[in-house]
Design an enzyme around this catalytic site. Structure first.
Site, PDB file in Angstrom:
ATOM      1  N   GLY A 154     -26.776   1.579   2.517  1.00 22.96           N
ATOM      2  CA  GLY A 154     -26.012   2.200   1.429  1.00 22.96           C
ATOM      3  C   GLY A 154     -26.323   1.570   0.091  1.00 22.96           C
ATOM      4  O   GLY A 154     -25.732   0.546  -0.274  1.00 22.96           O
ATOM      5  N   VAL A 155     -27.291   2.172  -0.628  1.00 22.88           N
ATOM      6  CA  VAL A 155     -27.589   1.645  -1.967  1.00 22.88           C
ATOM      7  C   VAL A 155     -26.890   2.525  -3.007  1.00 22.88           C
ATOM      8  O   VAL A 155     -27.514   3.251  -3.779  1.00 22.88           O
ATOM      9  CB  VAL A 155     -29.115   1.495  -2.240  1.00 22.88           C
ATOM     10  CG1 VAL A 155     -29.595   0.128  -1.824  1.00 22.88           C
ATOM     11  CG2 VAL A 155     -29.941   2.570  -1.549  1.00 22.88           C
ATOM     12  N   GLY A 156     -25.559   2.453  -2.996  1.00 18.77           N
ATOM     13  CA  GLY A 156     -24.739   3.170  -3.972  1.00 18.77           C
ATOM     14  C   GLY A 156     -24.371   2.221  -5.102  1.00 18.77           C
ATOM     15  O   GLY A 156     -25.160   1.349  -5.490  1.00 18.77           O
ATOM     16  N   LYS A 163       0.876  -1.171   0.000  1.00 16.49           N
ATOM     17  CA  LYS A 163       0.000   0.000   0.000  1.00 16.49           C
ATOM     18  C   LYS A 163       0.915   1.224   0.000  1.00 16.49           C
ATOM     19  O   LYS A 163       2.078   1.140   0.404  1.00 16.49           O
ATOM     20  CB  LYS A 163      -0.856  -0.008   1.281  1.00 16.49           C
ATOM     21  CG  LYS A 163      -2.146   0.739   1.161  1.00 16.49           C
ATOM     22  CD  LYS A 163      -3.275  -0.104   0.595  1.00 16.49           C
ATOM     23  CE  LYS A 163      -4.518   0.754   0.408  1.00 16.49           C
ATOM     24  NZ  LYS A 163      -5.689   0.002  -0.012  1.00 16.49           N
ATOM     25  N   VAL A 222     -22.351  -0.348  -5.336  1.00 13.98           N
ATOM     26  CA  VAL A 222     -22.403  -1.782  -5.000  1.00 13.98           C
ATOM     27  C   VAL A 222     -23.777  -2.162  -4.456  1.00 13.98           C
ATOM     28  O   VAL A 222     -24.390  -3.138  -4.899  1.00 13.98           O
ATOM     29  CB  VAL A 222     -21.306  -2.157  -3.971  1.00 13.98           C
ATOM     30  CG1 VAL A 222     -21.417  -3.624  -3.582  1.00 13.98           C
ATOM     31  CG2 VAL A 222     -19.919  -1.867  -4.528  1.00 13.98           C
TER      32      VAL A 222
HETATM   33  P1  NAD Z   1     -20.818   4.477  -3.195  1.00 16.35           P
HETATM   34  O1  NAD Z   1     -20.272   5.784  -2.740  1.00 16.35           O
HETATM   35  O2  NAD Z   1     -21.246   4.327  -4.614  1.00 16.35           O
HETATM   36  O3  NAD Z   1     -22.094   4.085  -2.290  1.00 16.35           O
HETATM   37  C1  NAD Z   1     -22.145   4.328  -0.925  1.00 16.35           C
HETATM   38  C2  NAD Z   1     -23.602   4.650  -0.583  1.00 16.35           C
HETATM   39  O4  NAD Z   1     -23.695   4.832   0.819  1.00 16.35           O
HETATM   40  C3  NAD Z   1     -24.108   5.944  -1.237  1.00 16.35           C
HETATM   41  O5  NAD Z   1     -25.372   5.744  -1.818  1.00 16.35           O
HETATM   42  C4  NAD Z   1     -24.164   6.913  -0.071  1.00 16.35           C
HETATM   43  O6  NAD Z   1     -25.195   7.895  -0.226  1.00 16.35           O
HETATM   44  C5  NAD Z   1     -24.450   5.997   1.086  1.00 16.35           C
HETATM   45  N1  NAD Z   1     -24.016   6.543   2.365  1.00 16.35           N
HETATM   46  C6  NAD Z   1     -22.908   7.246   2.658  1.00 16.35           C
HETATM   47  N2  NAD Z   1     -22.893   7.598   3.947  1.00 16.35           N
HETATM   48  C7  NAD Z   1     -24.025   7.095   4.494  1.00 16.35           C
HETATM   49  C8  NAD Z   1     -24.562   7.109   5.794  1.00 16.35           C
HETATM   50  N3  NAD Z   1     -23.942   7.719   6.809  1.00 16.35           N
HETATM   51  N4  NAD Z   1     -25.742   6.494   6.002  1.00 16.35           N
HETATM   52  C9  NAD Z   1     -26.403   5.867   4.976  1.00 16.35           C
HETATM   53  N5  NAD Z   1     -25.917   5.821   3.714  1.00 16.35           N
HETATM   54  C10 NAD Z   1     -24.747   6.428   3.490  1.00 16.35           C
HETATM   55  O7  NAD Z   1     -19.736   3.389  -2.789  1.00 16.35           O
HETATM   56  P2  NAD Z   1     -19.621   1.882  -3.316  1.00 16.35           P
HETATM   57  O8  NAD Z   1     -18.645   1.834  -4.426  1.00 16.35           O
HETATM   58  O9  NAD Z   1     -20.980   1.339  -3.506  1.00 16.35           O
HETATM   59  O10 NAD Z   1     -18.930   1.173  -2.074  1.00 16.35           O
HETATM   60  C11 NAD Z   1     -19.670   0.878  -0.894  1.00 16.35           C
HETATM   61  C12 NAD Z   1     -18.728   0.359   0.182  1.00 16.35           C
HETATM   62  O11 NAD Z   1     -18.088  -0.827  -0.276  1.00 16.35           O
HETATM   63  C13 NAD Z   1     -17.600   1.306   0.579  1.00 16.35           C
HETATM   64  O12 NAD Z   1     -17.330   1.111   1.949  1.00 16.35           O
HETATM   65  C14 NAD Z   1     -16.426   0.799  -0.237  1.00 16.35           C
HETATM   66  O13 NAD Z   1     -15.186   1.106   0.383  1.00 16.35           O
HETATM   67  C15 NAD Z   1     -16.668  -0.687  -0.209  1.00 16.35           C
HETATM   68  N6  NAD Z   1     -16.076  -1.387  -1.357  1.00 16.35           N
HETATM   69  C16 NAD Z   1     -16.442  -1.068  -2.623  1.00 16.35           C
HETATM   70  C17 NAD Z   1     -15.882  -1.741  -3.692  1.00 16.35           C
HETATM   71  C18 NAD Z   1     -16.290  -1.407  -5.104  1.00 16.35           C
HETATM   72  O14 NAD Z   1     -15.994  -2.206  -6.007  1.00 16.35           O
HETATM   73  N7  NAD Z   1     -16.958  -0.299  -5.347  1.00 16.35           N
HETATM   74  C19 NAD Z   1     -14.931  -2.767  -3.479  1.00 16.35           C
HETATM   75  C20 NAD Z   1     -14.584  -3.099  -2.155  1.00 16.35           C
HETATM   76  C21 NAD Z   1     -15.170  -2.395  -1.108  1.00 16.35           C
END
Ligand code: NAD
Length: 349
Positions: free
Chosen positions: A178-180, A79, A182
């Site tokens: 968190g419906v982002g 890292k 992923v």
């Molecule tokens: P993203 O930013 O697209 O989605 C996160 C969602 O969480 C958003 O909709 C946001 O509005 C919501 N959110 C943020 N703070 C919040 C809170 N306090 N309460 C409720 N909702 C809240 O991120 P992502 O890419 O979907 O990743 C989600 C998680 O998975 C992160 O922790 C990320 O580190 C982890 N992750 C993602 C990946 C990937 O491939 N994207 C891989 C490994 C780990």
């Protein structure tokens, strides 16, 4: 460029790079390189002190050793951190200098994106060194979120079988915090399999989409962890399982994408003691590192990704079975299994 090796016991190599001309101030940490070069993202952050950055990069690189081993990619743990505010201080010259810095390590460390680092930064790094991955425009990797969601879905199925004896997610209730990128894709997969959804987010548009498209019930973010469901899936920020929330969890399974879901290490045992099966976060969310690994190896294809991601379920089943047989928490068992893979790698070398 000034390169100073920092003696850190138990780590393969930790180097502090500083370059006056570009303003680069960075640490590259390779924790273990038994299975292959250290591989892991670079984080650009305005740390409050040098020690804080060093502590972070040491811990993160050790975490990558475990994550890469259990992801079954031939890489060790590495890292990097760059001491800078990504909005205010980061410059093209700084990123190129970082490229030269990692090039001087002769392939001991491969970098990729992490917080504060963009695709454009990776391109700049690649102007100086081949030891960087995650180039979207090259058609490899791209956006890992759909793959990560698939891995979590496979992990959820494995957990449902192990803890509930369920052959599928049909009829099970799943709470997604968190419906982002992923979480929304995961909602689709769960919905298509006949699962019933509870969702929480701070983004109203995302909530509306989950409700309208997948029939999800919406709850407040602080209630997602305590929802009356079978599976709790943290997919927002880390730390949602902590001293304050642990006794509110009604789910029998925790399986989500977020990094560092357990606020403190003792939550691993606390979940076990309460009969909650925890799918260790770094095992279930490994699709991103698998993608980076295949890109470096030059074997990335959608088919290969899907094949490898589908193995996440089986890997978790192995962890669940051993944890059950030994009456131990799953996180500790996962760490132990990662160390065994590395030990076998040492013997083979
Ligand atoms: P993203 O930013 O697209 O989605 C996160 C969602 O969480 C958003 O909709 C946001 O509005 C919501 N959110 C943020 N703070 C919040 C809170 N306090 N309460 C409720 N909702 C809240 O991120 P992502 O890419 O979907 O990743 C989600 C998680 O998975 C992160 O922790 C990320 O580190 C982890 N992750 C993602 C990946 C990937 O491939 N994207 C891989 C490994 C780990």
């Amino acid at each position: 460029m000034d390169a100073r090796e920092l003696p850190v016991e138990g780590w393969r190599k930790v180097v502090h790079f500083s370059d006056e001309a570009s303003g680069l101030n960075a640490i590259v940490s390779v924790h273990d390189a038994t299975l292959g070069p250290g591989c892991g993202g670079c984080r650009v952050r305005d740390y409050e002190s040098f020690e804080a950055g060093l502590e972070d990069v040491k811990n993160l690189s050790r975490g990558m050793t475990y994550k890469n081993a259990l992801a079954e990619i031939p890489f060790g743990g590495g890292k990097a951190v760059i001491f800078a505010d990504p909005k205010r201080d980061k410059t093209s010259e700084m990123m190129r200098a970082f490229g030269r810095a990692i090039h001087s390590l002769d392939g001991l460390y491969y970098t990729a994106e992490d917080s504060g680092v963009t695709e454009r930064d990776i391109e700049l790094i690649r102007e100086e060194t081949p030891y960087a991955a995650g180039l979207v425009e090259k058609g490899v990797g791209g956006n890992p979120s759909p793959f990560t969601a698939r891995g979590v879905w496979r992990g959820m199925q494995a957990a449902a079988k192990a803890r509930l004896g369920a052959a599928s997610l049909e009829g099970l209730r799943v709470s997604i915090l968190g419906v982002g990128a992923v979480g929304m894709e995961l909602a689709r997969l769960v919905h298509e399999e006949g699962g019933r959804l509870v969702v929480a987010d701070v983004n109203e548009a995302a909530l509306a989409e989950a409700r309208e498209t997948y029939g999800a019930e919406v709850v407040a973010p602080e209630d997602a962890v305590a929802a009356d469901v079978d599976i709790y899936s943290p997919c927002a920020l880390g730390g949602s399982i902590n001293d304050r929330t642990i006794d509110r969890i009604k789910a029998k399974i925790v399986a989500g994408a977020a990094n560092n879901q357990l606020k403190t290490p003792d939550m691993d045992e606390a979940l076990r003691a309460r009969g909650v099966l925890y799918a260790p976060d770094y095992v279930i969310n490994a699709a991103g590192v698998i993608s980076v690994g295949l890109e470096i190896l030059g074997t990335w294809s959608e088919e290969e990704m899907t094949t490898r991601i589908d193995k996440i379920g089986g890997r978790l089943t192995g962890i669940f079975e051993r944890a059950a047989a030994e009456d131990r928490p799953t996180g500790a068992v996962a760490d132990e299994m990662a160390l065994e893979i590395i030990a076998r790698g040492k013997k083979a070398a």
